[in-house]
Design a protein around this motif. Sequence first.
Motif, short mmCIF file in Angstrom:
data_model
loop_
_atom_site.label_atom_id
_atom_site.label_comp_id
_atom_site.label_asym_id
_atom_site.label_seq_id
_atom_site.Cartn_x
_atom_site.Cartn_y
_atom_site.Cartn_z
N ARG A 80 34.25 46.46 39.46
CA ARG A 80 33.67 46.53 40.79
C ARG A 80 34.22 45.39 41.64
O ARG A 80 34.39 44.27 41.16
CB ARG A 80 32.15 46.41 40.69
N THR A 81 34.50 45.67 42.87
CA THR A 81 34.99 44.64 43.78
C THR A 81 33.84 43.71 44.19
O THR A 81 32.74 44.17 44.50
CB THR A 81 35.60 45.28 45.04
N VAL A 82 34.13 42.40 44.16
CA VAL A 82 33.15 41.40 44.57
C VAL A 82 33.82 40.46 45.56
O VAL A 82 34.94 39.98 45.31
CB VAL A 82 32.63 40.59 43.36
N ALA A 83 33.17 40.20 46.67
CA ALA A 83 33.67 39.22 47.63
C ALA A 83 33.12 37.86 47.25
O ALA A 83 31.94 37.73 46.91
CB ALA A 83 33.25 39.59 49.05
N VAL A 84 33.98 36.82 47.29
CA VAL A 84 33.55 35.48 46.91
C VAL A 84 33.90 34.50 48.02
O VAL A 84 35.00 34.56 48.60
CB VAL A 84 34.17 35.05 45.56
N ALA B 96 37.50 35.59 49.65
CA ALA B 96 38.51 36.31 48.90
C ALA B 96 37.83 37.46 48.17
O ALA B 96 36.61 37.62 48.21
CB ALA B 96 39.19 35.36 47.91
N VAL B 97 38.64 38.27 47.50
CA VAL B 97 38.13 39.42 46.77
C VAL B 97 38.54 39.29 45.31
O VAL B 97 39.67 38.93 45.00
CB VAL B 97 38.65 40.74 47.36
N THR B 98 37.60 39.55 44.41
CA THR B 98 37.89 39.58 42.99
C THR B 98 37.28 40.85 42.42
O THR B 98 36.64 41.63 43.13
CB THR B 98 37.33 38.33 42.29
N ARG B 99 37.47 41.07 41.13
CA ARG B 99 36.91 42.25 40.48
C ARG B 99 36.20 41.81 39.20
O ARG B 99 36.61 40.86 38.55
CB ARG B 99 37.99 43.29 40.16
N ALA B 100 35.12 42.50 38.88
CA ALA B 100 34.34 42.16 37.69
C ALA B 100 33.74 43.43 37.12
O ALA B 100 33.57 44.43 37.83
CB ALA B 100 33.23 41.17 38.06
N PRO B 101 33.43 43.42 35.81
CA PRO B 101 32.90 44.64 35.16
C PRO B 101 31.53 45.03 35.71
O PRO B 101 30.65 44.18 35.90
CB PRO B 101 32.81 44.25 33.69
N ALA B 102 31.35 46.30 35.93
CA ALA B 102 30.05 46.86 36.32
C ALA B 102 29.37 47.45 35.08
O ALA B 102 30.00 47.59 34.03
CB ALA B 102 30.25 47.93 37.40
N PRO B 103 28.10 47.81 35.15
CA PRO B 103 27.40 48.32 33.97
C PRO B 103 28.04 49.56 33.36
O PRO B 103 27.93 49.79 32.16
CB PRO B 103 25.99 48.63 34.51
N ASP B 104 28.71 50.39 34.18
CA ASP B 104 29.30 51.61 33.64
C ASP B 104 30.65 51.38 32.98
O ASP B 104 31.31 52.33 32.53
CB ASP B 104 29.45 52.65 34.76
N THR C 23 31.89 27.84 34.34
CA THR C 23 30.72 28.42 33.67
C THR C 23 29.89 29.23 34.65
O THR C 23 29.34 30.28 34.30
CB THR C 23 29.85 27.31 33.07
N PHE C 24 29.78 28.77 35.89
CA PHE C 24 28.87 29.38 36.86
C PHE C 24 29.58 30.33 37.82
O PHE C 24 29.11 30.55 38.94
CB PHE C 24 28.15 28.29 37.64
N ASP C 25 30.71 30.90 37.40
CA ASP C 25 31.39 31.91 38.21
C ASP C 25 30.46 33.12 38.31
O ASP C 25 30.13 33.76 37.31
CB ASP C 25 32.71 32.30 37.54
N GLY C 26 30.04 33.43 39.52
CA GLY C 26 29.01 34.44 39.70
C GLY C 26 29.49 35.86 39.83
O GLY C 26 28.67 36.77 40.04
N ALA C 27 30.80 36.11 39.68
CA ALA C 27 31.33 37.45 39.93
C ALA C 27 30.75 38.49 38.97
O ALA C 27 30.35 39.58 39.38
CB ALA C 27 32.85 37.44 39.84
N ARG C 28 30.68 38.16 37.68
CA ARG C 28 30.22 39.14 36.69
C ARG C 28 28.74 39.46 36.89
O ARG C 28 28.33 40.62 36.81
CB ARG C 28 30.47 38.60 35.28
N LEU C 29 27.92 38.45 37.15
CA LEU C 29 26.50 38.67 37.36
C LEU C 29 26.25 39.45 38.65
O LEU C 29 25.37 40.32 38.71
CB LEU C 29 25.76 37.34 37.39
N ALA C 30 27.02 39.17 39.70
CA ALA C 30 26.88 39.90 40.96
C ALA C 30 27.20 41.37 40.76
O ALA C 30 26.48 42.26 41.23
CB ALA C 30 27.78 39.29 42.02
#
Length: 523
Positions: free
Chosen positions: A24-28, A12-20, A122-129
């Motif tokens: 940013r789109t993230v595939a999970v 699936a596709v989600t979105r998470a904050p990027a450094p700027d 807790t371990f949702d990796g979208a933001r770190l990715a």
Amino acid sequence: MVRTDAGAVRGAVTRAPAPDGAERTVAVFHGVPYMAPPTGPLRFASPRPHPPWRGIRPADTMRPAFAQPSGPALATAPVRSASTAEDAVHANVWTPDVHGRRPVFVYVHGGGWQFGTASSPTFDGARLAARGDLVIVTFNYRLGPLGFGLHEALTDPVTGLHANWGLQDQAALVEWVRSSIAAFGGDPDNITLCGTSAGGAAVWQLALLPGLRGAIRRIVPISTAHVRTPAFALTPADARTASEAVAARLGVDVPGLRTVDAARLLAVWGEYFAAVPDGHPVASGRCYRGPVVDGALVPAPDTHRPVPDLPTLSVVTATEGSFHTAGGRPHPVDDAELRALVRAHLLIEGPEVPRGLVDGVIAHYRALAAADGRPVDPLSLLTEIQGDNTFRHRIVRMAERGARETRAPQFLLYFDYAVHPPGFGTPHEATSPFLFGTHGIAEHREAFGDGPWERKVSATLMDLVSAFAHDDVPRAAGVPPWPRFTPDTPSTLLLGGHEPRVGDLPKAAELSFWDTARHGGAL
């Protein structure tokens, strides 16, 4: 959709904050098999490749936790899933793009080798990715007596191994990442291994496995529960005794443990170890049941083995023990109760507490706290004593060994964000919500908050770890140049309670008590 060696999976596709600040789109991809389900004849067997499947396997829904005991979790356990299953060994992958070749960050969950799951929010990796431009991998592995034990009657006919099935799963996951992660946009030649508590111990053990030499580029052990007997791990003899006793209670022989209901096996195993430490039917495994020294995967306890000669970023929290003393656990209100609870804690180290040890450790900690202007009430002293004995002493001493004995860069981070009441201090496992940027989710917001400071601490920790995963140098905006860790010099990064700074390790003098007690044979 990506294609692994066993077949295609659709995420699936989600979105998470990027450094700027943009999203940013993230595939999970959830529940991607990395080994065959360890059920039926494969219970207590070494991992086998997952059979190939036809068509496209859906990977867009979080899967259950691995089977684990019901009832109260251990203090080190992350949030547990209500749904568990014995076939729940799978990986979750978050990637900014399935094309490319990004560093891979593999996280091993903790939970005292009995609890926990990669499916925890807790371990949702979208933001770190998204923030770190990393491919994040989390995974489940076998737990409790299904994952950690030893008996020759359970010898695998293919590998010849007869112990530590959960550790074997972890090694299989690393091999799967090496062979399959390119399909998800990851670089199989740039794998960073990270874990907390029991997961931190796994990071050390995997980094020392000859079969994985060259597969792991660097490690990030956090609040590591270094394996030792009698506290955390069963001795081989006690592991055999426990397996035989549990089998007898279930009316089978040891190989027959493969046939009994998993929930019943876990329940009887729990009953066998239900007594307080000085009432256990075996002398070891007095706290948690971790990897057993088997002469193959684990040739000796951690402190008797070499340190991994890999770039290492070790993390320790300011008050590891406040996870054990907060909440509804017994609190000492006077010195008599403090002595009783310290004695009970020291019983995890063996069947007897040497005379004078309890009063000696209390006096040591009270004097140093008073000299520093820190609290000297019974609860504060108990918290420091438990946290240092269980975790901080060995974490720091192993980091010092790494700095002295290896050529690889070593870094030490002291995390001191103060959690909100009713918790206190910076407990064991306080790092995970900041590392994954999940401190603001519903189940963590009360303890950790989600204000500007919390978001800054989280971003800094994510940036430090991400930079380290890219090129071995941890750096982040607002963080002064961080030198390699060198014992007895100001080289520890302090993060969480104030603006990041490099200095001496706080409360270092407290650790000298455990040096004396252990070298003198008291522990």
